[in-house]
Design a protein around this motif. Structure first.
Motif, PDB file in Angstrom:
ATOM      1  N   LEU A  22       0.840  -1.196   0.000  1.00 43.78           N
ATOM      2  CA  LEU A  22       0.000   0.000   0.000  1.00 43.78           C
ATOM      3  C   LEU A  22       0.873   1.243   0.000  1.00 43.78           C
ATOM      4  CD1 LEU A  22      -1.673  -2.168   1.985  1.00 43.78           C
ATOM      5  CD2 LEU A  22      -3.201  -0.241   2.035  1.00 43.78           C
ATOM      6  N   TYR A  49       0.125  -6.899   4.679  1.00 47.50           N
ATOM      7  CA  TYR A  49       0.174  -5.569   4.080  1.00 47.50           C
ATOM      8  C   TYR A  49       1.520  -4.917   4.384  1.00 47.50           C
ATOM      9  CZ  TYR A  49      -4.843  -6.052   3.417  1.00 47.50           C
ATOM     10  OH  TYR A  49      -6.077  -6.498   3.030  1.00 47.50           O
ATOM     11  N   VAL A 116       0.709  -6.442   9.348  1.00 49.97           N
ATOM     12  CA  VAL A 116       1.084  -5.256   8.599  1.00 49.97           C
ATOM     13  C   VAL A 116       2.483  -4.798   9.008  1.00 49.97           C
ATOM     14  CG1 VAL A 116      -0.056  -3.694  10.227  1.00 49.97           C
ATOM     15  CG2 VAL A 116       0.312  -2.943   7.890  1.00 49.97           C
TER      16      VAL A 116
END
Length: 192
Positions: A22, A49, A116
């Protein structure tokens, strides 16, 4: 090459995680994080992520802004110049703001139940995105920004650059807007 117990060649490039990179322009809200997570809820493999948040080159922006203030009427006022200490303060403030925004983003994503990782980047954002996709063998990239109509029109926005540079699907979402809001405006959530 290794073989399975039956003698067939084993796939040595097994990637148990579905890595998503991202690139975010600012801190994600809890709603943004939940929306991103909703895109991958049906996947069987674990999703990881990797968040990239660019840090502004604050001193360069301040110098450019100060130079333009004195440039409109050259005789009206002298050019304003910041000394090294002032520039360092501005740079530290930008770094601190970036660290807070990254921490908030990671907290919101973790609260949605995912693994993440995150980092601040100073390299050009799309170059950092391409490097991270390559480093983690990313399966897709998601770019979350506010609307940049002019850049998008001329295809110089991050999403357009990433689509030309990456070999993975690129999804562009508008921060702080639901999927329905983005669909209604005819922009945003575009996947290729």
């Amino acid at each position: 090459m290794t073989q399975t117990p039956g003698g067939a060649p084993a796939d040595e490039t097994v990637h148990p995680d579905y890595d998503v990179v991202l690139l975010v322009e600012q801190a994600l809200s809890a709603a943004d994080a939940a929306q991103v997570r909703s895109l991958h809820e049906a996947l069987e493999e674990p999703v990881v992520y990797h968040v990239l948040l660019p840090v502004d080159d604050a001193p360069a922006r301040v110098q450019a802004a100060m130079g333009s203030l004195g440039g409109a009427e050259p005789l009206a006022s002298p050019a304003v110049v910041l000394d090294e200490d002032d520039l360092e303060v501005v740079e530290q403030e930008a770094l601190s703001r970036g660290e807070r925004e990254l921490a908030d983003t990671l907290a919101h994503l973790r609260a949605s139940g995912v693994t993440v990782h995150g980092e601040l980047v100073t390299a050009p954002p799309v170059d950092a995105l391409a490097a991270k996709v390559a480093a983690v063998d990313g399966r897709e990239a998601i770019i979350l920004t506010s609307s940049h109509a002019v850049a998008e029109f001329f295809h110089v926005d991050w999403s357009s650059q990433a689509r030309r540079k990456l070999g993975v699907p690129v999804l562009h979402l508008l921060e702080h807007e639901t999927f329905d809001e983005q669909a209604g405006g005819g922009e945003g959530a575009t996947l290729i």
